[in-house]
Scaffold this motif. Structure first.
Motif, mmCIF file in Angstrom:
data_model
loop_
_atom_site.group_PDB
_atom_site.id
_atom_site.type_symbol
_atom_site.label_atom_id
_atom_site.label_comp_id
_atom_site.label_asym_id
_atom_site.label_seq_id
_atom_site.Cartn_x
_atom_site.Cartn_y
_atom_site.Cartn_z
ATOM 1 N N ARG A 1 -28.963 -0.383 37.357
ATOM 2 C CA ARG A 1 -28.867 -1.697 36.704
ATOM 3 C C ARG A 1 -27.748 -1.783 35.663
ATOM 4 N NH1 ARG A 1 -34.302 -1.073 37.709
ATOM 5 N NH2 ARG A 1 -35.154 -2.662 39.120
ATOM 6 N N TRP A 2 -26.870 -0.813 35.596
ATOM 7 C CA TRP A 2 -25.712 -0.905 34.720
ATOM 8 C C TRP A 2 -24.614 -1.689 35.433
ATOM 9 C CZ3 TRP A 2 -23.857 3.121 30.750
ATOM 10 C CH2 TRP A 2 -24.930 3.530 29.938
ATOM 11 N N ARG A 3 -23.907 -2.543 34.706
ATOM 12 C CA ARG A 3 -22.793 -3.289 35.268
ATOM 13 C C ARG A 3 -21.559 -2.414 35.449
ATOM 14 N NH1 ARG A 3 -23.212 -8.880 34.929
ATOM 15 N NH2 ARG A 3 -25.421 -9.452 34.979
ATOM 16 N N LEU A 4 -21.428 -1.374 34.622
ATOM 17 C CA LEU A 4 -20.279 -0.481 34.655
ATOM 18 C C LEU A 4 -20.748 0.965 34.549
ATOM 19 C CD1 LEU A 4 -18.001 -2.341 32.042
ATOM 20 C CD2 LEU A 4 -17.788 -2.480 34.535
ATOM 21 N N SER A 5 -19.877 1.881 34.925
ATOM 22 C CA SER A 5 -20.173 3.293 34.720
ATOM 23 C C SER A 5 -20.002 3.638 33.248
ATOM 24 C CB SER A 5 -19.212 4.152 35.545
ATOM 25 O OG SER A 5 -17.889 4.047 35.034
ATOM 26 N N PRO A 6 -20.587 4.742 32.795
ATOM 27 C CA PRO A 6 -20.384 5.146 31.400
ATOM 28 C C PRO A 6 -18.903 5.275 31.034
ATOM 29 C CG PRO A 6 -22.215 6.358 32.325
ATOM 30 C CD PRO A 6 -21.606 5.578 33.460
ATOM 31 N N TRP A 7 -18.089 5.783 31.936
ATOM 32 C CA TRP A 7 -16.649 5.890 31.659
ATOM 33 C C TRP A 7 -16.036 4.507 31.427
ATOM 34 C CZ3 TRP A 7 -12.659 3.649 34.388
ATOM 35 C CH2 TRP A 7 -11.370 4.015 33.990
ATOM 36 N N ALA A 8 -16.394 3.544 32.255
ATOM 37 C CA ALA A 8 -15.841 2.197 32.117
ATOM 38 C C ALA A 8 -16.341 1.526 30.837
ATOM 39 C CB ALA A 8 -16.195 1.351 33.328
ATOM 40 N N VAL A 9 -17.589 1.781 30.456
ATOM 41 C CA VAL A 9 -18.116 1.217 29.210
ATOM 42 C C VAL A 9 -17.319 1.753 28.026
ATOM 43 C CG1 VAL A 9 -20.110 1.098 27.674
ATOM 44 C CG2 VAL A 9 -20.431 0.879 30.140
ATOM 45 N N ALA A 10 -17.040 3.069 28.022
ATOM 46 C CA ALA A 10 -16.250 3.658 26.941
ATOM 47 C C ALA A 10 -14.833 3.086 26.935
ATOM 48 C CB ALA A 10 -16.209 5.179 27.086
ATOM 49 N N THR A 11 -14.256 2.891 28.120
ATOM 50 C CA THR A 11 -12.916 2.308 28.201
ATOM 51 C C THR A 11 -12.914 0.880 27.674
ATOM 52 O OG1 THR A 11 -12.389 3.668 30.133
ATOM 53 C CG2 THR A 11 -11.027 1.724 29.769
ATOM 54 N N TYR A 12 -13.972 0.130 27.964
ATOM 55 C CA TYR A 12 -14.078 -1.244 27.470
ATOM 56 C C TYR A 12 -14.080 -1.264 25.947
ATOM 57 C CZ TYR A 12 -16.401 -5.611 26.147
ATOM 58 O OH TYR A 12 -16.734 -6.805 25.546
ATOM 59 N N LEU A 13 -14.785 -0.328 25.309
ATOM 60 C CA LEU A 13 -14.849 -0.309 23.848
ATOM 61 C C LEU A 13 -13.574 0.226 23.214
ATOM 62 C CD1 LEU A 13 -18.023 -0.717 24.273
ATOM 63 C CD2 LEU A 13 -18.212 0.471 22.102
ATOM 64 N N LEU A 14 -12.989 1.270 23.805
ATOM 65 C CA LEU A 14 -11.861 1.942 23.175
ATOM 66 C C LEU A 14 -10.508 1.404 23.621
ATOM 67 C CD1 LEU A 14 -13.272 5.562 23.446
ATOM 68 C CD2 LEU A 14 -12.992 4.245 21.340
ATOM 69 N N GLY A 15 -10.494 0.685 24.737
ATOM 70 C CA GLY A 15 -9.251 0.122 25.234
ATOM 71 C C GLY A 15 -8.514 1.066 26.164
ATOM 72 N N GLY A 16 -7.578 0.529 26.917
ATOM 73 C CA GLY A 16 -6.791 1.330 27.846
ATOM 74 C C GLY A 16 -6.103 0.425 28.851
ATOM 75 N N THR A 17 -5.392 1.037 29.767
ATOM 76 C CA THR A 17 -4.702 0.300 30.821
ATOM 77 C C THR A 17 -5.235 0.759 32.168
ATOM 78 O OG1 THR A 17 -2.695 0.123 29.474
ATOM 79 C CG2 THR A 17 -2.461 -0.281 31.825
ATOM 80 N N LEU A 18 -5.687 -0.177 32.996
ATOM 81 C CA LEU A 18 -6.251 0.147 34.302
ATOM 82 C C LEU A 18 -5.135 0.395 35.312
ATOM 83 C CD1 LEU A 18 -9.181 -2.452 34.451
ATOM 84 C CD2 LEU A 18 -9.161 -0.129 33.543
ATOM 85 N N PRO A 19 -5.449 1.028 36.449
ATOM 86 C CA PRO A 19 -4.419 1.321 37.452
ATOM 87 C C PRO A 19 -3.637 0.109 37.928
ATOM 88 C CG PRO A 19 -6.412 2.568 37.916
ATOM 89 C CD PRO A 19 -6.740 1.639 36.791
ATOM 90 N N ASP A 20 -4.256 -1.076 37.913
ATOM 91 C CA ASP A 20 -3.538 -2.268 38.365
ATOM 92 C C ASP A 20 -2.720 -2.915 37.247
ATOM 93 O OD1 ASP A 20 -5.478 -3.374 36.770
ATOM 94 O OD2 ASP A 20 -6.131 -4.882 38.220
ATOM 95 N N GLY A 21 -2.679 -2.267 36.078
ATOM 96 C CA GLY A 21 -1.899 -2.795 34.965
ATOM 97 C C GLY A 21 -2.678 -3.660 33.997
ATOM 98 N N THR A 22 -3.951 -3.938 34.281
ATOM 99 C CA THR A 22 -4.771 -4.737 33.368
ATOM 100 C C THR A 22 -4.966 -3.991 32.048
ATOM 101 O OG1 THR A 22 -5.968 -5.753 35.201
ATOM 102 C CG2 THR A 22 -6.983 -5.882 33.030
ATOM 103 N N VAL A 23 -4.678 -4.668 30.949
ATOM 104 C CA VAL A 23 -4.820 -4.064 29.618
ATOM 105 C C VAL A 23 -6.198 -4.394 29.061
ATOM 106 C CG1 VAL A 23 -3.952 -3.997 27.252
ATOM 107 C CG2 VAL A 23 -2.345 -4.154 29.173
ATOM 108 N N ILE A 24 -6.950 -3.385 28.703
ATOM 109 C CA ILE A 24 -8.252 -3.548 28.066
ATOM 110 C C ILE A 24 -8.051 -3.377 26.568
ATOM 111 C CG2 ILE A 24 -10.633 -2.757 27.953
ATOM 112 C CD1 ILE A 24 -9.811 -3.886 30.676
#
Length: 396
Positions: A67-90
């Motif tokens: 029932r999680w919308r994202l994986s734990p790694w993605a949740v941490a990336t959402y909070l801390l920020g980063g750039t996804l492989p397609d160039g999307t900036v979080i």
């Protein structure tokens, strides 16, 4: 007897058609009857950052807890920020040690509840909201802790018209946000837990240890489904209000959120947050006032730490917390002054009154500390004479 609660049977909202998830929950309920969407002053995190959450979900190929919308790694990336492989900036939602966020996210993936602890202004509520938004897609299952928070806010209440007319029944029961989270496998939030009366706090013990909420009036219980967890926040300086019992504290994994380690980090936090607030209020851009932001942060850090930045002068600390959140408030108010009564550029005169209000909480003791700081430090600092004059003017 164990029963599962269907979302439609426990939703206390008058609008039964409004879904409880991020795709239409709080945002949909705020729409006027004509169908047009109003300009919400502060949208929930799952609405404000919907595009980032969707981009993460689309590219997140890591295992997700039930029932999680994202994986734990993605949740941490959402909070801390980063750039996804397609160039999307979080964009970063929290500026601080990565390990703290990783421990918090990992806790929510276990059967332990999470307690975010820290002094005022360390972004406990902010982190709590964004964690719930990323994990469950809904940050609105919230209990706001106060000295008057009743037991019903955590367990359940009753529709007294139904109760008097038909007696105790499922239709008369009004579920709390915690009960709804248990039934739907979502993340509930309890803010300012130490402000909640001790006997009300302890209603969480059975929920967190047994993962069940008894309803003795009906001879039933609600059992939490997989995906349920709870995030609580507490203030370090409120320990004496209603300190958590050892039994309740054992049910939490505690993560302490620290103050920003450096002035640069704190300036970055203040700038980002003020920029977000300013866009919603049509205020001037933050880069135009970055020098004043750095001054505000420097003053707060020196008075908070009791020593100047160069370590040469010891200072007395005032009674206030002088937190990052207060710095954000001072700068936001200064931007509003600059926009409406100035030339749109943040200057020392725009932040001086806000700093005075943040520092001088005790009119007697704090005023002496503030004036000593102005004369001994600010007045002698190169390039700060305009700041000194502005502060002296409002302090007269």
């Amino acid at each position: 007897m164990s029963v599962s609660v269907e979302p439609t049977s426990v939703d206390p909202s008058p609008d039964k058609s409004a879904p409880a998830n991020a795709s239409g929950g709080a945002d949909a309920s705020a729409r006027p009857s004509g169908g047009e969407r109003p300009e919400v002053l502060r949208p929930h995190a799952e609405v404000t950052f919907a595009a980032e959450l969707a981009a993460l979900a689309a590219q997140d190929d890591r295992p997700r807890p039930v029932r999680w919308r994202l994986s734990p790694w993605a949740v941490a990336t959402y909070l801390l920020g980063g750039t996804l492989p397609d160039g999307t900036v979080i964009t970063p939602k929290y500026v601080g040690p990565r390990r703290i966020v990783e421990v918090a996210v990992t806790t929510l993936a276990t059967d332990r509840a999470l307690l975010l602890l820290g002094v005022p202004g360390t972004a406990k509520t902010w982190v709590s909201e964004h964690l719930a938004a990323a994990v469950s897609g809904d940050s609105t299952l919230l209990v706001q802790g106060t000295a008057g928070t009743p037991e019903e806010a955590i367990r359940y209440g009753w529709n007294y018209a139904q109760l008097l007319a038909h007696g105790p029944s499922r239709d008369a029961l009004v579920p709390s946000p915690v009960m709804r989270a248990m039934a739907d496998g979502m993340t509930a939030r309890v803010e300012e837990l130490t402000r909640v009366p001790a006997d009300v706090q302890d209603t969480l013990i059975t929920i967190l240890s047994e993962k069940t909420l008894p309803i003795p009036e009906l001879g039933q219980e609600v059992q939490a489904v997989r995906g349920f967890n709870l995030i609580a926040t507490a203030n370090d300086r409120d320990r004496g209000v209603n300190e958590l019992s050892s039994a309740l504290r054992r049910r939490f994994n505690t993560v302490v959120l620290p103050l920003p380690e450096s002035a640069d980090a704190e300036v970055d936090i203040v700038s980002r947050r003020v920029d977000q607030i300013g866009r919603s209020l049509d205020l001037p851009a933050v880069p135009d006032g970055v020098d004043e932001i750095r001054r505000v942060v420097t003053v707060f850090r020196e008075l908070r730490d009791g020593v100047t930045t160069d370590g040469r002068t010891k200072l007395k600390s005032p009674s206030g917390t002088l937190s990052t959140a207060e710095a954000i408030s001072v700068v936001t108010n200064g931007l509003a002054l600059a926009a409406h009564f100035g030339d749109g550029v943040l200057r020392a005169s725009d932040v001086a009154a806000g700093i005075l209000g943040a520092v001088v909480r005790d009119p007697a003791a704090d005023r002496v500390i503030w004036l000593e700081y102005l004369e001994a430090v600010v007045r002698e600092r190169d390039g700060w004479m305009d700041f000194y004059r502005a502060c002296r003017e409002v302090s007269a």
